[in-house]
Each structure stands twice: as C-alpha cells, then as structure tokens.
Design a protein around this motif. Structure first.
Motif, PDB file in Angstrom:
ATOM      1  N   THR A 188     -21.976  25.671  15.404  1.00  0.00           N
ATOM      2  CA  THR A 188     -20.521  25.598  15.199  1.00  0.00           C
ATOM      3  C   THR A 188     -20.178  25.889  13.745  1.00  0.00           C
ATOM      4  O   THR A 188     -20.960  25.575  12.846  1.00  0.00           O
ATOM      5  CB  THR A 188     -19.946  24.196  15.541  1.00  0.00           C
ATOM      6  N   TYR A 189     -19.017  26.516  13.548  1.00  0.00           N
ATOM      7  CA  TYR A 189     -18.509  26.717  12.189  1.00  0.00           C
ATOM      8  C   TYR A 189     -16.993  26.866  12.233  1.00  0.00           C
ATOM      9  O   TYR A 189     -16.403  27.091  13.292  1.00  0.00           O
ATOM     10  CB  TYR A 189     -19.165  27.920  11.496  1.00  0.00           C
ATOM     11  N   TRP A 190     -16.383  26.699  11.062  1.00  0.00           N
ATOM     12  CA  TRP A 190     -14.930  26.843  10.901  1.00  0.00           C
ATOM     13  C   TRP A 190     -14.655  28.092  10.086  1.00  0.00           C
ATOM     14  O   TRP A 190     -15.397  28.417   9.171  1.00  0.00           O
ATOM     15  CB  TRP A 190     -14.363  25.658  10.119  1.00  0.00           C
ATOM     16  N   PHE A 242     -15.046  30.407  21.609  1.00  0.00           N
ATOM     17  CA  PHE A 242     -16.387  30.225  22.171  1.00  0.00           C
ATOM     18  C   PHE A 242     -17.062  31.582  22.324  1.00  0.00           C
ATOM     19  O   PHE A 242     -16.544  32.459  23.008  1.00  0.00           O
ATOM     20  CB  PHE A 242     -16.298  29.503  23.517  1.00  0.00           C
ATOM     21  N   SER A 243     -18.203  31.724  21.694  1.00  0.00           N
ATOM     22  CA  SER A 243     -18.953  32.973  21.768  1.00  0.00           C
ATOM     23  C   SER A 243     -20.357  32.704  22.293  1.00  0.00           C
ATOM     24  O   SER A 243     -20.802  31.547  22.352  1.00  0.00           O
ATOM     25  CB  SER A 243     -19.032  33.623  20.377  1.00  0.00           C
ATOM     26  N   ALA A 244     -21.033  33.788  22.669  1.00  0.00           N
ATOM     27  CA  ALA A 244     -22.421  33.662  23.132  1.00  0.00           C
ATOM     28  C   ALA A 244     -23.218  34.849  22.604  1.00  0.00           C
ATOM     29  O   ALA A 244     -22.659  35.929  22.379  1.00  0.00           O
ATOM     30  CB  ALA A 244     -22.465  33.620  24.656  1.00  0.00           C
ATOM     31  N   PRO A 294     -26.826  38.898  17.095  1.00  0.00           N
ATOM     32  CA  PRO A 294     -25.714  39.474  17.861  1.00  0.00           C
ATOM     33  C   PRO A 294     -25.034  38.443  18.758  1.00  0.00           C
ATOM     34  O   PRO A 294     -25.703  37.634  19.406  1.00  0.00           O
ATOM     35  CB  PRO A 294     -26.386  40.563  18.700  1.00  0.00           C
ATOM     36  N   LYS A 295     -23.690  38.490  18.814  1.00  0.00           N
ATOM     37  CA  LYS A 295     -22.915  37.546  19.633  1.00  0.00           C
ATOM     38  C   LYS A 295     -21.475  38.044  19.749  1.00  0.00           C
ATOM     39  O   LYS A 295     -21.053  38.930  18.994  1.00  0.00           O
ATOM     40  CB  LYS A 295     -22.909  36.164  18.993  1.00  0.00           C
ATOM     41  N   GLY A 296     -20.725  37.426  20.666  1.00  0.00           N
ATOM     42  CA  GLY A 296     -19.316  37.787  20.797  1.00  0.00           C
ATOM     43  C   GLY A 296     -18.602  36.838  21.737  1.00  0.00           C
ATOM     44  O   GLY A 296     -19.232  35.997  22.391  1.00  0.00           O
ATOM     45  N   LEU A 297     -17.296  36.991  21.788  1.00  0.00           N
ATOM     46  CA  LEU A 297     -16.468  36.063  22.567  1.00  0.00           C
ATOM     47  C   LEU A 297     -16.804  36.080  24.057  1.00  0.00           C
ATOM     48  O   LEU A 297     -16.956  37.147  24.652  1.00  0.00           O
ATOM     49  CB  LEU A 297     -14.989  36.408  22.393  1.00  0.00           C
ATOM     50  N   GLN A 331     -26.066  43.515  10.946  1.00  0.00           N
ATOM     51  CA  GLN A 331     -25.100  43.297   9.862  1.00  0.00           C
ATOM     52  C   GLN A 331     -23.699  43.638  10.368  1.00  0.00           C
ATOM     53  O   GLN A 331     -23.444  44.763  10.822  1.00  0.00           O
ATOM     54  CB  GLN A 331     -25.447  44.169   8.658  1.00  0.00           C
ATOM     55  N   HIS A 332     -22.808  42.655  10.302  1.00  0.00           N
ATOM     56  CA  HIS A 332     -21.442  42.779  10.829  1.00  0.00           C
ATOM     57  C   HIS A 332     -20.635  43.797  10.016  1.00  0.00           C
ATOM     58  O   HIS A 332     -20.615  43.732   8.786  1.00  0.00           O
ATOM     59  CB  HIS A 332     -20.782  41.396  10.754  1.00  0.00           C
ATOM     60  N   SER A 333     -19.954  44.711  10.687  1.00  0.00           N
ATOM     61  CA  SER A 333     -19.222  45.788   9.990  1.00  0.00           C
ATOM     62  C   SER A 333     -18.035  45.290   9.178  1.00  0.00           C
ATOM     63  O   SER A 333     -17.631  45.945   8.225  1.00  0.00           O
ATOM     64  CB  SER A 333     -18.692  46.807  11.002  1.00  0.00           C
ATOM     65  N   GLN A 334     -17.445  44.135   9.574  1.00  0.00           N
ATOM     66  CA  GLN A 334     -16.274  43.652   8.829  1.00  0.00           C
ATOM     67  C   GLN A 334     -16.638  42.660   7.736  1.00  0.00           C
ATOM     68  O   GLN A 334     -16.287  42.858   6.585  1.00  0.00           O
ATOM     69  CB  GLN A 334     -15.252  43.061   9.791  1.00  0.00           C
ATOM     70  N   HIS A 335     -17.346  41.580   8.086  1.00  0.00           N
ATOM     71  CA  HIS A 335     -17.633  40.588   7.029  1.00  0.00           C
ATOM     72  C   HIS A 335     -18.980  40.840   6.334  1.00  0.00           C
ATOM     73  O   HIS A 335     -19.317  40.176   5.367  1.00  0.00           O
ATOM     74  CB  HIS A 335     -17.497  39.146   7.538  1.00  0.00           C
ATOM     75  N   HIS A 336     -19.752  41.815   6.849  1.00  0.00           N
ATOM     76  CA  HIS A 336     -21.004  42.281   6.236  1.00  0.00           C
ATOM     77  C   HIS A 336     -22.133  41.247   6.209  1.00  0.00           C
ATOM     78  O   HIS A 336     -23.157  41.463   5.554  1.00  0.00           O
ATOM     79  CB  HIS A 336     -20.773  42.856   4.821  1.00  0.00           C
TER      80      HIS A 336
HETATM   81  P1  ATP Z   1     -17.422  37.296  17.613  1.00  0.00           P
HETATM   82  O1  ATP Z   1     -18.627  38.104  17.228  1.00  0.00           O
HETATM   83  O2  ATP Z   1     -17.781  35.885  18.043  1.00  0.00           O
HETATM   84  O3  ATP Z   1     -16.511  37.999  18.563  1.00  0.00           O
HETATM   85  P2  ATP Z   1     -16.042  38.003  15.176  1.00  0.00           P
HETATM   86  O4  ATP Z   1     -16.951  39.155  14.971  1.00  0.00           O
HETATM   87  O5  ATP Z   1     -14.602  38.291  15.444  1.00  0.00           O
HETATM   88  O6  ATP Z   1     -16.590  37.040  16.291  1.00  0.00           O
HETATM   89  P3  ATP Z   1     -17.139  36.070  13.302  1.00  0.00           P
HETATM   90  O7  ATP Z   1     -18.474  36.738  13.231  1.00  0.00           O
HETATM   91  O8  ATP Z   1     -17.081  34.721  13.941  1.00  0.00           O
HETATM   92  O9  ATP Z   1     -16.031  37.029  13.940  1.00  0.00           O
HETATM   93  O10 ATP Z   1     -16.562  35.967  11.833  1.00  0.00           O
HETATM   94  C1  ATP Z   1     -15.333  35.307  11.577  1.00  0.00           C
HETATM   95  C2  ATP Z   1     -15.427  34.666  10.173  1.00  0.00           C
HETATM   96  O11 ATP Z   1     -16.415  33.642  10.212  1.00  0.00           O
HETATM   97  C3  ATP Z   1     -15.844  35.646   9.093  1.00  0.00           C
HETATM   98  O12 ATP Z   1     -15.099  35.309   7.934  1.00  0.00           O
HETATM   99  C4  ATP Z   1     -17.319  35.350   8.858  1.00  0.00           C
HETATM  100  O13 ATP Z   1     -17.661  35.570   7.513  1.00  0.00           O
HETATM  101  C5  ATP Z   1     -17.443  33.879   9.250  1.00  0.00           C
HETATM  102  N1  ATP Z   1     -18.726  33.569   9.906  1.00  0.00           N
HETATM  103  C6  ATP Z   1     -19.411  34.309  10.800  1.00  0.00           C
HETATM  104  N2  ATP Z   1     -20.518  33.690  11.201  1.00  0.00           N
HETATM  105  C7  ATP Z   1     -20.553  32.503  10.546  1.00  0.00           C
HETATM  106  C8  ATP Z   1     -21.443  31.392  10.535  1.00  0.00           C
HETATM  107  N3  ATP Z   1     -22.564  31.377  11.287  1.00  0.00           N
HETATM  108  N4  ATP Z   1     -21.158  30.336   9.741  1.00  0.00           N
HETATM  109  C9  ATP Z   1     -20.038  30.339   8.979  1.00  0.00           C
HETATM  110  N5  ATP Z   1     -19.157  31.344   8.940  1.00  0.00           N
HETATM  111  C10 ATP Z   1     -19.396  32.427   9.715  1.00  0.00           C
END
Ligand code: ATP
Length: 153
Positions: free
Chosen positions: A85-87, A5-7, A41-44, A31-36
C-alpha cells in the motif's frame, strides 16, 4: 480521499547457466514512462472490461493482463504475495493505493513487445533487484519474495 486497487506480478525465470553451475534466476522489472520509477508491472483492476461475462476482473486476471500488456511477458501465477500500500496525491486529491502482487513464473513472451506505459523493461539478476527498485514498499515485498523463491521454484 479515494482508494485505488491494482494487481501485478513479480515474474521470475530460470536462465540456464553457460557452465555447469546452478541456473541463474532473472526477475522482470520495468521503468514507468511517466514517473520514471523502476517497479514491478501492475495496473488497475477492472481497467479492461472484457472479462467476457460483464463482471469485474479478478485480481489474478488483472495481474496477468497487466504483466502481459506492460512487459510482453505471459506468466503463470504461483501464489499471492502480501499486498503493497502507498499514498499519493493526484489533482489535490489523496489516493490510497493497494497493489495485489502475485509471484509468477515466466511462460512465454518477449519484452520487446511491451506497451508505451513502460519506457524500459528488463530481466535482471536476483541480486540487482533491491537496488534497482525505486520505492520502499516494492523493496519490502521483494524482500519477502526473495526468501520464497529459495523454496518455491
Ligand atoms: P497503475 O499502474 O496502478 O495503473 P499508475 O501507473 O497510474 O498506476 P502509479 O504507478 O501508482 O500510477 O503512480 C502514481 C504515483 O505514485 C506516482 O507519483 C508514483 O511516483 C507513485 N508511486 C508509484 N509506485 C509507488 C510505490 N510503490 N510507493 C510509493 N509511491 C509510488
């Protein structure tokens, strides 16, 4: 499988226009540094234990904290949005993530002060957001938010 669960926030600000035309609305994206991917912005929730009272962070606290950490921006919550929501799969485990976004208005702060979790942070025009976002679920919450911005600012 497990649940996460993130917000986070969809943050807007009004930039006064140069001419006498209407003010331009800008939206905060990163732009996310890992998945790009380009995202809001959000987080756990509960990532940061320092609520002061030993209890778990609320969704609102987590959303405000994550926006500030990841973008350098301090926002004010206007209203909750429909959760996204996403998987995804991490180390062979399926994870179902729910993200509670809030519509937020810019209060203060500077996007040059963001942490390392985001490699880029930008204020972009309302009309640019749809094509900038990477994920379908974010595009959906954006569609709803865009309509609300017309009445809620
Ligand atoms: P958080 O920011 O909630 O702490 P995180 O940075 O650890 O999480 P996510 O951004 O949830 O991780 O990314 C985890 C995986 O989900 C990555 O492979 C990313 O590509 C994918 N992902 C991120 N956002 C979405 C989305 N809105 N829909 C589908 N897949 C997503």
């Amino acid at each position: 499988m497990r649940f996460e669960f993130s917000a986070g926030g969809i943050v807007y600000k009004k930039n006064p226009s140069a001419s006498s035309g209407p003010a331009k609305i800008k939206i905060l994206v990163a732009q996310h540094s890992q998945h790009h991917g380009w995202v809001f912005p959000k987080g756990l929730i509960g990532d940061n234990p320092s609520t002061g009272s030993g209890r778990r962070e609320t969704k609102k606290e987590a959303a405000l904290r994550e926006v500030e950490e990841e973008t350098g921006v301090i926002g004010k919550i206007i209203k909750p949005l429909v959760p996204v929501t996403y998987w995804y799969v991490f180390e062979k485990e399926k994870i179902k993530k729910t993200v509670y976004y809030f519509l937020m208005k810019y209060v203060s702060g500077d996007i040059s002060k963001h942490d390392m979790e985001m490699e880029n942070v930008e204020w972009i025009d309302l009309s640019e957001v749809e094509k900038k976002l990477t994920y379908k679920s974010d595009k959906q919450v954006w569609q709803e938010t865009k309509k609300q911005l017309a009445t809620n600012r």
